[in-house]
Design a protein around this motif. Structure first.
Motif, short mmCIF file in Angstrom:
data_model
loop_
_atom_site.label_atom_id
_atom_site.label_comp_id
_atom_site.label_asym_id
_atom_site.label_seq_id
_atom_site.Cartn_x
_atom_site.Cartn_y
_atom_site.Cartn_z
N THR A 1 29.66 -15.73 0.74
CA THR A 1 28.89 -16.90 1.16
C THR A 1 29.76 -18.15 1.07
N GLY A 2 29.96 -18.83 2.18
CA GLY A 2 30.82 -20.00 2.21
C GLY A 2 30.04 -21.29 2.09
N SER A 3 30.77 -22.39 2.10
CA SER A 3 30.16 -23.72 1.98
C SER A 3 29.62 -24.21 3.31
N HIS A 4 30.14 -23.68 4.42
CA HIS A 4 29.71 -24.10 5.76
C HIS A 4 29.49 -22.87 6.64
N ILE A 5 28.71 -23.07 7.68
CA ILE A 5 28.46 -22.04 8.68
C ILE A 5 29.03 -22.49 10.02
N TYR A 6 29.76 -21.60 10.66
CA TYR A 6 30.38 -21.91 11.96
C TYR A 6 29.68 -21.11 13.06
N ILE A 7 29.54 -21.75 14.22
CA ILE A 7 29.09 -21.06 15.43
C ILE A 7 30.26 -21.03 16.40
N TYR A 8 30.62 -19.82 16.83
CA TYR A 8 31.66 -19.65 17.84
C TYR A 8 31.02 -19.21 19.15
N GLU A 9 31.46 -19.84 20.22
CA GLU A 9 30.94 -19.52 21.55
C GLU A 9 32.06 -18.97 22.42
N GLY B 1 26.21 -8.27 -10.08
CA GLY B 1 26.56 -9.19 -11.14
C GLY B 1 25.44 -9.35 -12.13
N ASP B 2 25.69 -10.23 -13.11
CA ASP B 2 24.70 -10.41 -14.17
C ASP B 2 23.78 -11.57 -13.90
N GLY B 3 23.90 -12.22 -12.72
CA GLY B 3 22.99 -13.30 -12.39
C GLY B 3 23.29 -14.56 -13.16
N SER B 4 24.51 -14.74 -13.65
CA SER B 4 24.81 -15.87 -14.50
C SER B 4 24.84 -17.18 -13.73
N LEU B 5 25.19 -17.13 -12.45
CA LEU B 5 25.18 -18.37 -11.68
C LEU B 5 23.75 -18.83 -11.47
N PHE B 6 23.57 -20.14 -11.63
CA PHE B 6 22.22 -20.71 -11.64
C PHE B 6 21.45 -20.40 -10.38
N PHE B 7 22.13 -20.49 -9.25
CA PHE B 7 21.42 -20.37 -7.98
C PHE B 7 21.54 -19.00 -7.36
N PRO C 1 29.67 -22.34 -3.09
CA PRO C 1 29.99 -21.09 -2.39
C PRO C 1 30.46 -20.03 -3.37
N GLU C 2 30.19 -18.77 -3.04
CA GLU C 2 30.66 -17.66 -3.87
C GLU C 2 30.74 -16.40 -3.02
N GLY C 3 31.80 -15.64 -3.26
CA GLY C 3 31.96 -14.36 -2.58
C GLY C 3 31.97 -14.50 -1.06
#
Length: 464
Positions: A446-454, A6-12, A442-444
């Motif tokens: 990368t989500g808003s949360h991280i899950y751990i599955y056991e 991408g062009d890096g337009s997103l701030f973060f 979140p984008e692509g």
């Protein structure tokens, strides 16, 4: 990190990059770590584990603080205490300084050494100039990260041009310093690799001659001028521009250095915010001059700078993308508290280099993440493991873990992947046991949360 051209337009976009060298310098194996059967690691206190995580950060923070004080002392020599205070204020309230100064990135050490070297550089009015000291620091910065020489090219050229005894400067100062530091680097790498290796050449070959850094993303040539530099400066930008017109002529070399650095990095396709961090303190000199000349608008300007930068510094430092650190702290606790340590394992199914690895776990817990090595063979249509996985995650998982005996105990995923692999999770008896907030943006992949599955087995439960 997820590679998107991408062009890096997103701030973060650039802020989620972790410290990852593009050359195989001193690489640690990241596959599963074997553990002798029947042998359990000696117990260690949580405090001891935290020390291994926090001491490097505290050490880096201390070095950054020393560099800030050197900048203040230099400006006090060159001007007066009042101007030095404003420069110091601008440096301390910069959101990007707060974001980077404690991170153990090579860019951070490059910045520290650059500022301290500037303290000894022969600027007009400086009382601490010492050619051997500043050239030694520049050489050390070059050994740590070869790109550190970029900002110093105009500075070194100016020093050489103004030196009355040019031959003496080269033969008795620059060459001996360069020879000693490069020799130490060669010896260290010879011990590590077992053969003579010029890491700096490999770095140059990979990033410049072969331009393989584009594998991790590319941006247009103007990105640093249109987005990168304004974002790094933040709300200091108008004060920087104002200060450029007010600062004395003797500081033009610092402005030339900033522009030169931006131009050189603009010629490389792969761009990141942190690459131009070393010239940020140079910019604060001009911001300080701007504040020093303000009269009736000084208090509102100070309040604006402080509040705007602190809010952003607190958000990016404490909230934004914190999940990848929180989840590794959790994994660390699992490694030390799990009763069946020899059988437990972890698989991070996220864009590669999303999380720290053993630097935050410090436990012989078998771990694995999706790999994304660059193509060094010149193959057409090259796809790394992470790309192949994300093409069809469910199919990849069934092929990779066709035998239940190879299934990892814990799976770490972003929430955006959960629905797509739910059939695999259910069929292999995985249950979600932990959730961590990651980002509001979140984008692509990368989500808003991280899950751990056991994975739960009949008659056996892995306790957290």
């Amino acid at each position: 990190m997820e590679r998107e051209p991408g062009d890096g337009s997103l701030f973060f976009r650039g802020l989620q990059n972790r410290s990852r060298e593009k050359v195989k310098l001193r690489k640690e194996k990241v596959g599963l770590v074997p553990q002798p059967p029947g042998e359990l690691p000696a117990p260690r206190s949580l405090l001891f584990k935290l020390h291994k995580i926090w001491i490097p950060r505290l050490a880096q923070a201390l070095l950054s603080a020393i560099a800030d004080l050197r900048l203040y002392s230099l400006m006090k020599q060159l001007e007066n205490q009042q101007v030095a205070r404003w420069v110091f204020f601008c440096q301390l309230c910069s959101w990007f300084t707060w974001y980077c100064c404690t991170r153990t990135l090579t860019n951070t050490m490059e910045t520290v050494l650059t500022v301290i070297a500037l303290f000894y550089y022969p600027l007009e009015g400086s009382k601490s100039m010492n050619s051997v000291k500043y050239s030694s620091l520049v050489a050390l910065a070059f050994i740590i990260r070869p790109t550190a020489v970029i900002p110093w090219i105009p500075l070194l050229f100016r020093h050489f041009w103004q030196a009355q005894r040019k031959l003496d400067l080269i033969l008795h100062q620059f060459l001996p310093v360069g020879f000693v530091t490069l020799s130490w680097s060669l010896i260290i790498d010879r011990i590590f690799f077992g053969q003579w290796t010029l890491v700096q050449y490999n770095f140059l070959k990979f990033n410049v001659l072969q331009n393989l850094g584009t594998f991790y993303g590319s941006h247009p040539w103007h990105w640093y001028f249109s987005q990168g530099f304004p974002v790094v400066l933040g709300t200091h930008l108008p004060f920087f521009i104002h200060g450029c017109f007010l600062a004395p002529k003797k500081y033009r070399i610092l402005l030339v250095t900033v522009l030169w650095t931006l131009l050189v990095y603009s010629m490389l396709s792969h761009k990141e915010f942190r690459f131009i961090y070393p010239v940020l303190p140079f910019c604060m000199v001009f911001c300080g001059y701007s504040l020093n000349h303000l009269k009736m608008w000084k208090k509102p300007a100070l309040s604006f700078l402080f509040l705007s930068n602190m809010l952003l510094a607190l958000y990016t430092g404490l909230v934004h993308q914190r999940g990848t650190l929180d989840v590794m702290t959790h994994i660390q606790e699992l490694g030390y508290n799990n009763l069946n340590k020899s059988a437990a394992s972890v698989f991070v199914m996220m864009p590669c280099h999303s999380t720290p690895f053993y630097s935050h776990v410090h436990h012989p817990l078998p771990m694995r993440f999706l790999q994304c090595p660059p193509d060094l063979t010149g193959k057409n249509q090259y796809l790394d493991e992470a790309d192949v996985f994300y093409q069809n995650p469910l199919s990849w998982l069934y092929k990779e873990f066709h035998n239940n005996s190879t299934l990892p105990t814990y799976l770490i995923i972003f929430n955006v992947l959960e629905e797509e692999i739910s059939a695999f999770l259910i069929s292999r008896n995985y249950e979600r046991t932990a959730i961590f907030f990651h980002t509001h943006l979140p984008e692509g992949r990368t989500g808003s949360h991280i899950y751990i599955y056991e994975r739960k087995l009949k008659g056996k439960l892995y306790r957290r």
